[in-house]
Motif scaffolding. Sequence first.
Motif, mmCIF file in Angstrom:
data_model
loop_
_atom_site.group_PDB
_atom_site.id
_atom_site.type_symbol
_atom_site.label_atom_id
_atom_site.label_comp_id
_atom_site.label_asym_id
_atom_site.label_seq_id
_atom_site.Cartn_x
_atom_site.Cartn_y
_atom_site.Cartn_z
ATOM 1 N N MET A 31 3.305 8.034 -0.202
ATOM 2 C CA MET A 31 1.851 7.886 -0.185
ATOM 3 C C MET A 31 1.504 6.528 0.397
ATOM 4 O O MET A 31 2.073 5.506 -0.001
ATOM 5 C CB MET A 31 1.272 8.007 -1.592
ATOM 6 N N TYR A 32 0.553 6.505 1.329
ATOM 7 C CA TYR A 32 0.041 5.261 1.888
ATOM 8 C C TYR A 32 -1.456 5.215 1.629
ATOM 9 O O TYR A 32 -2.187 6.151 1.982
ATOM 10 C CB TYR A 32 0.325 5.182 3.385
ATOM 11 N N GLN A 33 -1.913 4.141 0.977
ATOM 12 C CA GLN A 33 -3.310 4.048 0.570
ATOM 13 C C GLN A 33 -4.054 3.021 1.405
ATOM 14 O O GLN A 33 -3.624 1.880 1.567
ATOM 15 C CB GLN A 33 -3.416 3.678 -0.910
ATOM 16 N N ILE A 34 -5.210 3.460 1.941
ATOM 17 C CA ILE A 34 -6.096 2.599 2.725
ATOM 18 C C ILE A 34 -7.464 2.681 2.076
ATOM 19 O O ILE A 34 -8.217 3.630 2.310
ATOM 20 C CB ILE A 34 -6.176 3.041 4.199
ATOM 21 N N GLY A 48 -0.837 15.761 3.596
ATOM 22 C CA GLY A 48 -2.141 15.816 2.954
ATOM 23 C C GLY A 48 -2.904 14.513 3.060
ATOM 24 O O GLY A 48 -2.334 13.446 3.328
ATOM 25 N N MET A 49 -4.209 14.605 2.827
ATOM 26 C CA MET A 49 -5.073 13.437 2.782
ATOM 27 C C MET A 49 -6.047 13.602 1.631
ATOM 28 O O MET A 49 -6.686 14.655 1.489
ATOM 29 C CB MET A 49 -5.840 13.248 4.087
ATOM 30 N N GLU A 98 -6.016 8.199 0.733
ATOM 31 C CA GLU A 98 -4.577 8.321 0.509
ATOM 32 C C GLU A 98 -3.998 9.280 1.542
ATOM 33 O O GLU A 98 -4.516 10.391 1.729
ATOM 34 C CB GLU A 98 -4.274 8.877 -0.879
ATOM 35 N N LEU A 99 -2.928 8.873 2.188
ATOM 36 C CA LEU A 99 -2.189 9.736 3.102
ATOM 37 C C LEU A 99 -0.882 10.131 2.425
ATOM 38 O O LEU A 99 -0.131 9.267 1.958
ATOM 39 C CB LEU A 99 -1.916 9.015 4.417
ATOM 40 N N ALA A 127 0.810 -1.222 0.000
ATOM 41 C CA ALA A 127 0.000 0.000 0.000
ATOM 42 C C ALA A 127 0.843 1.272 0.000
ATOM 43 O O ALA A 127 0.298 2.373 -0.094
ATOM 44 C CB ALA A 127 -0.914 0.003 1.228
ATOM 45 N N PHE A 128 2.168 1.139 0.084
ATOM 46 C CA PHE A 128 3.035 2.315 0.186
ATOM 47 C C PHE A 128 3.792 2.553 -1.113
ATOM 48 O O PHE A 128 4.297 1.620 -1.741
ATOM 49 C CB PHE A 128 4.036 2.146 1.328
ATOM 50 N N THR A 129 3.884 3.814 -1.502
ATOM 51 C CA THR A 129 4.695 4.238 -2.645
ATOM 52 C C THR A 129 5.603 5.369 -2.193
ATOM 53 O O THR A 129 5.137 6.339 -1.581
ATOM 54 C CB THR A 129 3.815 4.722 -3.813
#
Length: 317
Positions: free
Chosen positions: A246-249, A278-279, A253-254, A219-221
């Motif tokens: 970026m971490y995506q749930i 940011g979110m 996106e966080l 989930a992380f880029t």
Amino acid sequence: MHTSTPSSRHSRILLLSVLAAVAAPAAFAQSEVTLYGRVNLSLERQKAGNVTQNVLQDNSSRWGLRGSEDLGGGLKAGFKLESGFDASTGKGGSALFGRHSEVNLSGNFGMLRMGNILSEAYLATADYISMHNHDTGTSADALYAFPTMRDTNKIAYRTPGMGGFTAEVATSLAETKPGKRSYDVAANYDGGPLQLGAGYNKKDNADQFAVRGLYSWGAFTGGAYIQRDKNAWASGNRTTTRLSGMYQIGATELHANWGRAGSYSNVANSAANQYTLGMNYNLSKRTKVYAFYTKVADKGTIYGDFSSVAAGLRHNF
């Protein structure tokens, strides 16, 4: 009340038939034409120096047309026309297609492009790792140096893909006396989760070179670039770095990124830092809402101290 005569109705029908017959070959020959764009606005509380204000901020809203024609034998002709506008006022830019205007020819040999084209060196490096809000508005990368970010009168050649690798070289004709050409070179490698890039451009006595890496796992880029420029923002040489993640749930996106520009060799107190948190929440593949905080900390006079707290809505079409 005017009533059409049979003769006038017949004339109109004949005229419409002729127009349809003339237009039909062009419609069939043009295999693809797409209208696309982006409307992106954010409500922000911005602070520049000692001045604070509430702003409805446009974030590079745009619309455009792109299309292609299959000429047979693997050969295609294409075009792209793109116009920027301020969605907060509806006003357009000074030039109708000032963002982009290109005609191209592609085939097994690669692609030949001509027109007003955004720098491939920038797209291969700083833009590539700017995952939050696509490097637009107040949260855009304020430190990257771009001597030739967009050039008019440009001729470019892009290689065909070779095992995930592509390259592009371009020059912009000066068309003035005295005048000097500008140059833009970029390379990209797509290795699945690992993606690499490099870019160089030069105009007059200013130039820059940057390398970029981006890697995805789960989930992380994460991405990063390092750039060395000369005389781009000020006199002398300078090194700039940026890290982004970026971490995506699910649909959320966080985002976080941090950049640092060192001091120019000939300018005192010219170092600066920028960071953004940011979110994003994706309502669909084309629409998202987002919020962020960004800050540029500059003790000198090149960028100035700036910060913004924002909430926005972006829709692609």
